[in-house]
Design an enzyme around this catalytic site. Sequence first.
Site, mmCIF file in Angstrom:
data_model
loop_
_atom_site.group_PDB
_atom_site.id
_atom_site.type_symbol
_atom_site.label_atom_id
_atom_site.label_comp_id
_atom_site.label_asym_id
_atom_site.label_seq_id
_atom_site.Cartn_x
_atom_site.Cartn_y
_atom_site.Cartn_z
ATOM 1 N N LYS A 128 38.752 7.356 -9.705
ATOM 2 C CA LYS A 128 38.747 6.668 -11.006
ATOM 3 C C LYS A 128 39.121 7.600 -12.151
ATOM 4 O O LYS A 128 39.114 8.811 -12.026
ATOM 5 C CB LYS A 128 37.398 5.981 -11.225
ATOM 6 C CG LYS A 128 37.329 4.709 -10.366
ATOM 7 C CD LYS A 128 36.142 3.843 -10.648
ATOM 8 C CE LYS A 128 36.232 2.588 -9.756
ATOM 9 N NZ LYS A 128 34.968 1.877 -9.670
ATOM 10 N N ARG A 134 31.561 3.719 -1.995
ATOM 11 C CA ARG A 134 32.796 2.929 -1.882
ATOM 12 C C ARG A 134 33.966 3.878 -2.151
ATOM 13 O O ARG A 134 34.127 4.354 -3.272
ATOM 14 C CB ARG A 134 32.761 1.775 -2.890
ATOM 15 C CG ARG A 134 33.957 0.850 -2.823
ATOM 16 C CD ARG A 134 33.841 -0.254 -3.876
ATOM 17 N NE ARG A 134 34.965 -1.166 -3.783
ATOM 18 C CZ ARG A 134 36.141 -0.952 -4.329
ATOM 19 N NH1 ARG A 134 36.379 0.143 -5.018
ATOM 20 N NH2 ARG A 134 37.120 -1.830 -4.195
HETATM 21 N N1 HH2 Z 1 35.542 -0.632 -8.195
HETATM 22 C C1 HH2 Z 1 36.693 -1.300 -8.044
HETATM 23 C C2 HH2 Z 1 36.732 -2.532 -7.381
HETATM 24 N N2 HH2 Z 1 35.615 -3.054 -6.844
HETATM 25 N N3 HH2 Z 1 33.300 -2.907 -6.395
HETATM 26 C C3 HH2 Z 1 32.126 -2.251 -6.521
HETATM 27 N N4 HH2 Z 1 31.015 -2.758 -5.981
HETATM 28 N N5 HH2 Z 1 32.049 -1.047 -7.179
HETATM 29 C C4 HH2 Z 1 33.135 -0.477 -7.752
HETATM 30 O O1 HH2 Z 1 32.980 0.603 -8.375
HETATM 31 C C5 HH2 Z 1 34.392 -1.149 -7.658
HETATM 32 C C6 HH2 Z 1 34.441 -2.386 -6.947
HETATM 33 C C7 HH2 Z 1 37.949 -0.736 -8.615
HETATM 34 O O2 HH2 Z 1 38.577 0.108 -7.698
HETATM 35 P P1 HH2 Z 1 39.787 -0.303 -6.743
HETATM 36 O O3 HH2 Z 1 39.392 -1.429 -5.845
HETATM 37 O O4 HH2 Z 1 40.274 0.895 -6.029
HETATM 38 O O5 HH2 Z 1 40.948 -0.744 -7.730
HETATM 39 P P2 HH2 Z 1 41.505 -2.144 -8.224
HETATM 40 O O6 HH2 Z 1 40.397 -2.873 -8.911
HETATM 41 O O7 HH2 Z 1 42.635 -1.771 -9.144
HETATM 42 O O8 HH2 Z 1 41.979 -2.914 -7.011
#
Ligand code: HH2
Length: 283
Positions: A226, A261
């Site tokens: 992040k 995660r």
């Molecule tokens: N962060 C993201 C998405 N889902 N769910 C939980 N429980 N906690 C988190 O910190 C979290 C999440 C964002 O990360 P990512 O899925 O890699 O990116 P994007 O939202 O651009 O798909």
Amino acid sequence: MSVPATRWRCGRFTLPVDRPLVMGILNVTPDSFSDGGRFIDPDAAVSHAREMIAAGAGIIDVGGESTRPGAPPVSSEEELARVLPVVEALGGEPDVPVSIDTRHAVIARACVDAGASTINDVSGFRDPAMIGVAAACDAGLVVMHMLGEPQTMQDEPHYDDVVAEVRGYLLARARELEEAGIARERIALDPGIGFGKTTQHNLALLRDLDAFVETGYPIVVGASRKRFIGDVTGESEPDKRLAGSVAAAIWSASRGIHVLRVHDVRETVAALAVTDAVRWADR
Ligand code: HH2
């Protein structure tokens, strides 16, 4: 202060969380902030999931809508078309817990029916329809804190006391779910790193993870790749933030959190193995 959680009930699974469970991220999206477009093809997504399981992931988190700051919303039809084939392929396997990362009740329902054992809702089950879906099944639930909506959440987020406010919010959400008849042991809480938070807010939440662990719920932390990591290290490319991501994971594990995660499963599992080996070294 409650006793820290040791298990998390997710559908047909009772997941041990007395040491951190690694949740592998599987973004079936064209636009996720770090891996967008890589796993939009269902076969590529399923094979990446299998790689993450082989590398030590204990649960796979499938998402079909990017929630990065400013991301455009996706229609439910499109989101479902992305995630359902992947959840169907993985959710039927006897030993692979699948989590569906969605804010939408119709997607959560369809994926639970297709074998997902956890619903991960970044909007924290604010939608009454989402609570209805949760109450009607036995899936594990990740209740995450987000200030506002993805389109606007990074517009000057403000808290008087970020740790107290996020913790208070999550406990109130958990109470509402329990009042809807959902068993406490199904509920995990997540401070929502990067969701309506400045770098200083994210660092304060990570510093004070004990305040979350003390709630007695399993705690999920998603710091992987992040932006705050880039702010600290100066690395602007998300997929070059591995060292910082592993550091955040190990810090979080050392504070007693339950679920990490992450994108980089193999590296995170290796780092956890080394810290465990040191902790349990013979005298
Ligand atoms: N962060 C993201 C998405 N889902 N769910 C939980 N429980 N906690 C988190 O910190 C979290 C999440 C964002 O990360 P990512 O899925 O890699 O990116 P994007 O939202 O651009 O798909």
